[in-house]
Design a protein around this motif. Sequence first.
Motif, mmCIF file in Angstrom:
data_model
loop_
_atom_site.group_PDB
_atom_site.id
_atom_site.type_symbol
_atom_site.label_atom_id
_atom_site.label_comp_id
_atom_site.label_asym_id
_atom_site.label_seq_id
_atom_site.Cartn_x
_atom_site.Cartn_y
_atom_site.Cartn_z
ATOM 1 N N ALA A 70 -4.611 -4.225 -8.047
ATOM 2 C CA ALA A 70 -4.585 -3.053 -7.180
ATOM 3 C C ALA A 70 -5.788 -2.152 -7.425
ATOM 4 C CB ALA A 70 -3.294 -2.269 -7.401
ATOM 5 N N GLY A 111 -7.245 -0.579 4.753
ATOM 6 C CA GLY A 111 -7.388 -1.476 3.619
ATOM 7 C C GLY A 111 -6.841 -2.850 3.907
ATOM 8 N N GLU A 128 0.834 -1.192 0.000
ATOM 9 C CA GLU A 128 0.000 0.000 0.000
ATOM 10 C C GLU A 128 0.870 1.244 0.000
ATOM 11 O OE1 GLU A 128 -2.386 -0.407 3.628
ATOM 12 O OE2 GLU A 128 -1.429 1.396 4.395
ATOM 13 N N THR A 130 -3.486 3.860 -2.320
ATOM 14 C CA THR A 130 -3.362 2.709 -3.222
ATOM 15 C C THR A 130 -3.126 1.462 -2.382
ATOM 16 O OG1 THR A 130 -2.360 4.129 -4.900
ATOM 17 C CG2 THR A 130 -2.094 1.747 -5.181
ATOM 18 N N LYS A 131 -3.886 0.429 -2.666
ATOM 19 C CA LYS A 131 -3.747 -0.861 -1.984
ATOM 20 C C LYS A 131 -3.760 -1.946 -3.046
ATOM 21 C CE LYS A 131 -3.712 -3.475 1.732
ATOM 22 N NZ LYS A 131 -2.679 -3.370 2.742
ATOM 23 N N GLN A 182 -10.971 -1.464 0.559
ATOM 24 C CA GLN A 182 -10.480 -0.199 1.091
ATOM 25 C C GLN A 182 -11.612 0.642 1.665
ATOM 26 O OE1 GLN A 182 -8.396 0.594 -2.814
ATOM 27 N NE2 GLN A 182 -7.124 1.824 -1.450
ATOM 28 N N GLU A 215 -6.923 2.155 -6.471
ATOM 29 C CA GLU A 215 -6.497 3.459 -5.964
ATOM 30 C C GLU A 215 -7.724 4.325 -5.747
ATOM 31 O OE1 GLU A 215 -2.934 5.788 -7.498
ATOM 32 O OE2 GLU A 215 -4.638 6.828 -8.445
#
Length: 178
Positions: free
Chosen positions: A90, A174, A50, A73-74, A164, A92
């Motif tokens: 991912a 998240g 992240e 972002t995760k 998230q 964001e």
Amino acid sequence: MIRRFIFTLMILTSLLSLNLVTANANGLEVNIQYWKRSTQGTYYVAIPFESVSESQPLKDIYMISAGGCKIFTKGIDIYNSLQIKVATYAQEISWCYDGQKITSLSRTRWGTVNAPIYQFNGHIGNTESGGKGQALYRAWTQGSFCEIAPGMGCVWNFYPWVDQYVFSDGSYWGNAGW
């Protein structure tokens, strides 16, 4: 002929995926309980990541003193047993907040593959709640990937997910898995 093709494909995969990392360098002590085995006998491990950064609102400059804007972002990186990163999934979230509510919001999600024997098949899950004008926003997403065997097509699927939450006070949370 097929053996030569498979050998060439494996060499090409290694050369194209020189994204070598050690699991310990990513802060996760990897033992056998974290690994999954494909039907082709390849072992994989997933390592979450992240990042969070401050951002400037485009129009309402007064928001900086009352709140702010962030980008969260995760995601999750999938590595094979040779410690080559083969895929990433991912999401964001960019949001601005004033302490009471989320004042602007955008979300992007993606999947990438780093080797020719893997394929991203798209997003298969999506849940959103809250949002602009609310105290929180939640976004959950899931993607579909597969390992491809020459002449056989997709032989093993994996389904990473990202969950998230972002809040009107600038905090966030998240998780990611597969």
